[in-house]
Design an enzyme around this catalytic site. Structure first.
Site, short mmCIF file in Angstrom:
data_model
loop_
_atom_site.label_atom_id
_atom_site.label_comp_id
_atom_site.label_asym_id
_atom_site.label_seq_id
_atom_site.Cartn_x
_atom_site.Cartn_y
_atom_site.Cartn_z
CB SER A 145 -0.07 5.35 -4.83
OG SER A 145 0.75 5.76 -5.61
CE1 TYR A 158 -4.49 7.00 -7.52
CE2 TYR A 158 -2.10 7.17 -7.92
CZ TYR A 158 -3.22 6.50 -7.51
OH TYR A 158 -3.01 5.18 -7.29
P1 NAI Z 1 -8.40 -1.77 -10.15
O1 NAI Z 1 -9.33 -0.65 -10.92
O2 NAI Z 1 -8.28 -3.13 -11.02
O3 NAI Z 1 -9.51 -1.96 -8.80
C1 NAI Z 1 -10.02 -1.02 -8.02
C2 NAI Z 1 -11.44 -1.56 -7.63
O4 NAI Z 1 -12.05 -0.41 -6.93
C3 NAI Z 1 -12.42 -1.95 -8.73
O5 NAI Z 1 -12.79 -3.21 -8.77
C4 NAI Z 1 -13.08 -0.94 -8.80
O6 NAI Z 1 -14.84 -1.30 -9.16
C5 NAI Z 1 -13.56 -0.54 -7.38
N1 NAI Z 1 -13.87 0.80 -7.07
C6 NAI Z 1 -13.54 1.90 -7.72
N2 NAI Z 1 -14.41 3.03 -7.05
C7 NAI Z 1 -14.82 2.46 -6.03
C8 NAI Z 1 -16.02 3.09 -5.21
N3 NAI Z 1 -16.38 4.10 -5.46
N4 NAI Z 1 -16.68 1.86 -4.48
C9 NAI Z 1 -16.36 0.72 -4.41
N5 NAI Z 1 -15.28 0.23 -5.22
C10 NAI Z 1 -14.73 1.05 -6.08
O7 NAI Z 1 -7.38 -1.04 -9.81
P2 NAI Z 1 -5.90 -1.40 -8.72
O8 NAI Z 1 -4.84 -1.11 -9.41
O9 NAI Z 1 -6.37 -2.72 -8.16
O10 NAI Z 1 -6.40 -0.33 -7.44
C11 NAI Z 1 -6.47 -0.65 -5.92
C12 NAI Z 1 -5.70 0.42 -5.09
O11 NAI Z 1 -4.19 0.36 -5.54
C13 NAI Z 1 -6.35 1.86 -5.38
O12 NAI Z 1 -6.39 2.57 -4.32
C14 NAI Z 1 -5.04 2.62 -6.44
O13 NAI Z 1 -4.92 3.70 -6.21
C15 NAI Z 1 -3.88 1.72 -5.86
N6 NAI Z 1 -2.75 1.68 -6.63
C16 NAI Z 1 -2.70 1.17 -7.86
C17 NAI Z 1 -1.63 1.42 -8.74
C18 NAI Z 1 -1.43 0.78 -10.18
O14 NAI Z 1 -0.79 1.26 -10.69
N7 NAI Z 1 -2.42 0.06 -10.53
C19 NAI Z 1 -0.30 1.85 -8.30
C20 NAI Z 1 -0.30 2.34 -6.76
C21 NAI Z 1 -1.53 2.29 -5.99
#
Ligand code: NAI
Length: 279
Positions: A145, A158
């Site tokens: 991030s 975070y």
């Molecule tokens: P999201 O919530 O849509 O997807 C995250 C996925 O990870 C979900 O399907 C969830 O079930 C899964 N997950 C969570 N904990 C888990 C675990 N313990 N074991 C297996 N799966 C698990 O969120 P997003 O935004 O797609 O996040 C993906 C990555 O992007 C994350 O690492 C997040 O920190 C990063 N990110 C997101 C930003 C945002 O603004 N949405 C900005 C910068 C980075």
């Protein structure tokens, strides 16, 4: 992964593949002919993702796994290495967020966010890197991030995990130089995904903002997915995405100015107010 055509038949594992950036990355690579292994802890959404990926490309495998569960990761990886084709790309994407000023965070919050965002990618990499090294090729991608490049007030826990992930990726890239295994870390700003619904909040300003961000603000998950795929193809060590990336360039040019502007923005947005919100 030098050319776009080389994705054909490449074997890719994506964590957090049931939603957001992980699902968009899986769809992007499936369209290009890759064979996907989808990993997530959310079984119903994982099944929906499996069907969605199968509609655009080859049928993927789907694996329910909590990446923060060290024993389960070890057992999964042992089976995966034996049963599945060798892995060309591991996308460590699964992540969670705690949005709260430091004084409002608990030890449990820190254990949770570190378990998923740091220990998860670390243990999965530990388990799946040796076969890549044995073959002399492979690629590790990490979704960190911009909060891992610029300290983010109002979300200290975070931000700390994402700095850790950026450091892990950078040090690993140096260690692996010359082995045929490359490392890329992707650092997006705000992305419109389900992350914010799953976030633990103790912060009024951020919650207000993330519940209803301005329509013009934020990247889409598929923009991040395309950038990730492009960065892996180009073997880029790090990509910073979104307009907030300007803050990172500014930090390198003038740390004092960057500090003052980040603090002013955070104050105006009310992101350092604690209390009033539930998980
Ligand atoms: P999201 O919530 O849509 O997807 C995250 C996925 O990870 C979900 O399907 C969830 O079930 C899964 N997950 C969570 N904990 C888990 C675990 N313990 N074991 C297996 N799966 C698990 O969120 P997003 O935004 O797609 O996040 C993906 C990555 O992007 C994350 O690492 C997040 O920190 C990063 N990110 C997101 C930003 C945002 O603004 N949405 C900005 C910068 C980075």
């Amino acid at each position: 992964m030098n050319t776009k055509t080389s994705w054909n038949d490449a074997h890719v594992l994506v964590t957090g593949a049931a939603s957001g950036i992980g699902l968009a990355t899986a769809l992007e690579l499936a369209r290009r002919g890759a064979r996907l292994a989808l990993v997530d802890r959310d079984e119903p959404r994982l099944e929906a993702a499996r069907e969605a990926v199968a509609r655009v490309g080859r049928a993927p495998t789907a694996h329910r796994l909590d990446v923060a569960d060290r024993e389960a990761v070890g057992a999964f990886a042992e089976r995966f290495v034996v049963d599945a084709a060798p892995l060309d790309l591991l996308v460590n994407n699964a992540g969670v967020a705690v949005v709260a000023p430091f004084t409002a965070t608990s030890a449990t919050d820190w254990d949770w966010v570190f378990g998923v965002n740091v220990r998860g990618p670390l243990e999965l990499t530990r388990a799946l890197l040796p076969p890549m090294l044995a073959r002399g090729r492979g690629h590790l991608a990490f979704v960190a991030s911009l909060a891992g490049l610029i300290g983010a007030p109002g979300m200290v826990a975070y931000s700390t995990t994402k700095f850790a992930l950026v450091g892990f990726a950078e040090a690993l890239r140096l260690e692996l130089a010359g082995t045929g295994v490359d490392v890329t870390v992707v650092c997006p700003g705000y992305v419109r995904t389900g992350l914010h619904a799953a976030t633990r909040y103790q912060n009024v300003g951020f919650r207000r903002f993330l519940d209803a961000p301005p329509r013009w603000y934020g990247l889409e998950a598929d923009e991040v997915a395309r950038a990730l795929v492009g960065a892996v193809e180009a073997k880029r060590p790090l990509v910073a995405l979104g307009p907030e990336a300007l803050g990172w360039y500014l930090k390198r040019f003038s740390p004092a100015l960057s500090f003052a502007l980040t603090r002013l923005t955070a104050r105006l947005a009310g992101v350092m107010e604690a209390g009033g919100c539930t998980s």
